[in-house]
Design a protein around this motif. Structure first.
Motif, PDB file in Angstrom:
ATOM      1  N   TYR A  81       0.838  -1.197   0.000  1.00 34.65           N
ATOM      2  CA  TYR A  81       0.000   0.000   0.000  1.00 34.65           C
ATOM      3  C   TYR A  81       0.880   1.258   0.000  1.00 34.65           C
ATOM      4  CZ  TYR A  81      -2.852   3.729   2.039  1.00 34.65           C
ATOM      5  OH  TYR A  81      -3.458   4.935   2.301  1.00 34.65           O
ATOM      6  N   LEU A  82       1.893   1.268   0.843  1.00 34.64           N
ATOM      7  CA  LEU A  82       2.806   2.405   0.891  1.00 34.64           C
ATOM      8  C   LEU A  82       3.548   2.579  -0.436  1.00 34.64           C
ATOM      9  CD1 LEU A  82       4.330   2.118   4.487  1.00 34.64           C
ATOM     10  CD2 LEU A  82       2.613   3.738   3.668  1.00 34.64           C
ATOM     11  N   GLN A  83       3.894   1.470  -1.065  1.00 33.12           N
ATOM     12  CA  GLN A  83       4.577   1.520  -2.361  1.00 33.12           C
ATOM     13  C   GLN A  83       3.658   2.133  -3.416  1.00 33.12           C
ATOM     14  OE1 GLN A  83       5.458  -2.340  -3.968  1.00 33.12           O
ATOM     15  NE2 GLN A  83       7.137  -1.544  -5.218  1.00 33.12           N
ATOM     16  N   ILE A  84       2.399   1.742  -3.407  1.00 34.29           N
ATOM     17  CA  ILE A  84       1.438   2.288  -4.377  1.00 34.29           C
ATOM     18  C   ILE A  84       1.230   3.781  -4.123  1.00 34.29           C
ATOM     19  CG2 ILE A  84      -0.986   2.221  -5.091  1.00 34.29           C
ATOM     20  CD1 ILE A  84      -0.845  -0.849  -4.556  1.00 34.29           C
ATOM     21  N   GLN A  85       1.147   4.177  -2.846  1.00 28.60           N
ATOM     22  CA  GLN A  85       1.014   5.601  -2.514  1.00 28.60           C
ATOM     23  C   GLN A  85       2.215   6.397  -3.028  1.00 28.60           C
ATOM     24  OE1 GLN A  85      -2.319   5.502  -1.767  1.00 28.60           O
ATOM     25  NE2 GLN A  85      -1.791   7.222  -0.432  1.00 28.60           N
ATOM     26  N   ALA A  86       3.407   5.831  -2.882  1.00 28.05           N
ATOM     27  CA  ALA A  86       4.618   6.520  -3.346  1.00 28.05           C
ATOM     28  C   ALA A  86       4.620   6.635  -4.866  1.00 28.05           C
ATOM     29  CB  ALA A  86       5.859   5.777  -2.864  1.00 28.05           C
ATOM     30  N   LEU A  87       4.130   5.601  -5.555  1.00 27.93           N
ATOM     31  CA  LEU A  87       4.081   5.651  -7.017  1.00 27.93           C
ATOM     32  C   LEU A  87       3.089   6.698  -7.503  1.00 27.93           C
ATOM     33  CD1 LEU A  87       4.247   1.855  -7.930  1.00 27.93           C
ATOM     34  CD2 LEU A  87       6.033   3.583  -8.218  1.00 27.93           C
ATOM     35  N   GLU A  88       1.987   6.883  -6.788  1.00 31.98           N
ATOM     36  CA  GLU A  88       1.001   7.888  -7.186  1.00 31.98           C
ATOM     37  C   GLU A  88       1.548   9.304  -7.053  1.00 31.98           C
ATOM     38  OE1 GLU A  88      -2.536   7.288  -4.923  1.00 31.98           O
ATOM     39  OE2 GLU A  88      -3.117   5.490  -6.015  1.00 31.98           O
ATOM     40  N   ASP A  89       2.416   9.502  -6.083  1.00 32.97           N
ATOM     41  CA  ASP A  89       2.948  10.837  -5.835  1.00 32.97           C
ATOM     42  C   ASP A  89       4.156  11.182  -6.700  1.00 32.97           C
ATOM     43  OD1 ASP A  89       1.011  11.130  -3.924  1.00 32.97           O
ATOM     44  OD2 ASP A  89       2.315  10.564  -2.253  1.00 32.97           O
ATOM     45  N   THR A  90       4.741  10.220  -7.346  1.00 31.49           N
ATOM     46  CA  THR A  90       5.963  10.479  -8.119  1.00 31.49           C
ATOM     47  C   THR A  90       5.631  11.022  -9.509  1.00 31.49           C
ATOM     48  OG1 THR A  90       8.047   9.557  -8.851  1.00 31.49           O
ATOM     49  CG2 THR A  90       6.155   8.140  -9.071  1.00 31.49           C
ATOM     50  N   LYS A  91       6.556  11.764 -10.071  1.00 31.00           N
ATOM     51  CA  LYS A  91       6.395  12.307 -11.416  1.00 31.00           C
ATOM     52  C   LYS A  91       7.446  11.722 -12.360  1.00 31.00           C
ATOM     53  CE  LYS A  91       4.450  16.576  -9.708  1.00 31.00           C
ATOM     54  NZ  LYS A  91       4.572  18.002  -9.529  1.00 31.00           N
TER      55      LYS A  91
END
Length: 139
Positions: free
Chosen positions: A103-113
């Motif tokens: 879940y944390l990994q997916i959250q980090a991927l959503e925030d990255t550009k």
């Protein structure tokens, strides 16, 4: 009643005037040193009172800083306990630590550009794109 001229001085007046002058000089000779001692004593008492006041102000400021630090530490402990409880709730609702990490990994991927993202496989190693980097002639 007889009037005297301005140049005529009565002997009694001269003696009284000289006597007052002597008394004034003697009074000054003995009184001025006493006044200086008194003045210095008052100045010393004023300096002592100021030093004691400054000390009390410093002590009160130190106590205020101590109380502030204690309150900030208590607030940080409460915040950390709340974060730990929230993490436990999330972890349990996502199926344990692995689900929470995903879940944390997916959250980090959503925030990255980023334009290129490597996602780890089951073995934990990312799949590389070595062909894409070689260009069209390597195909």
């Amino acid at each position: 009643m007889a009037f005297t001229s301005a140049t005529e001085v009565k002997p009694g007046c001269l003696g009284v005037g000289l006597g007052l002058m002597v008394v004034a000089v003697l009074g000054w000779m003995f009184g001025y040193p006493q006044y200086r001692v008194y003045s210095q004593r008052l100045a010393g008492e004023a300096a002592l009172a100021e030093a004691q006041s400054s000390r009390q102000v410093a002590i009160l400021e130190a106590r205020a800083k101590k109380e502030s630090a204690i309150s900030l530490a208590e607030a940080e402990v409460i915040r950390a306990a709340g974060a730990a409880k929230a993490n436990t709730i999330l972890q349990d609702s996502l199926g344990g630590p692995e689900g929470y990490l995903r879940y944390l990994q997916i959250q980090a991927l959503e925030d990255t550009k980023a334009q290129l993202i490597y996602v780890p496989t089951e073995a934990g190693l990312p799949v590389t794109e070595s062909r894409r980097l070689q260009g069209p002639e390597g195909r």
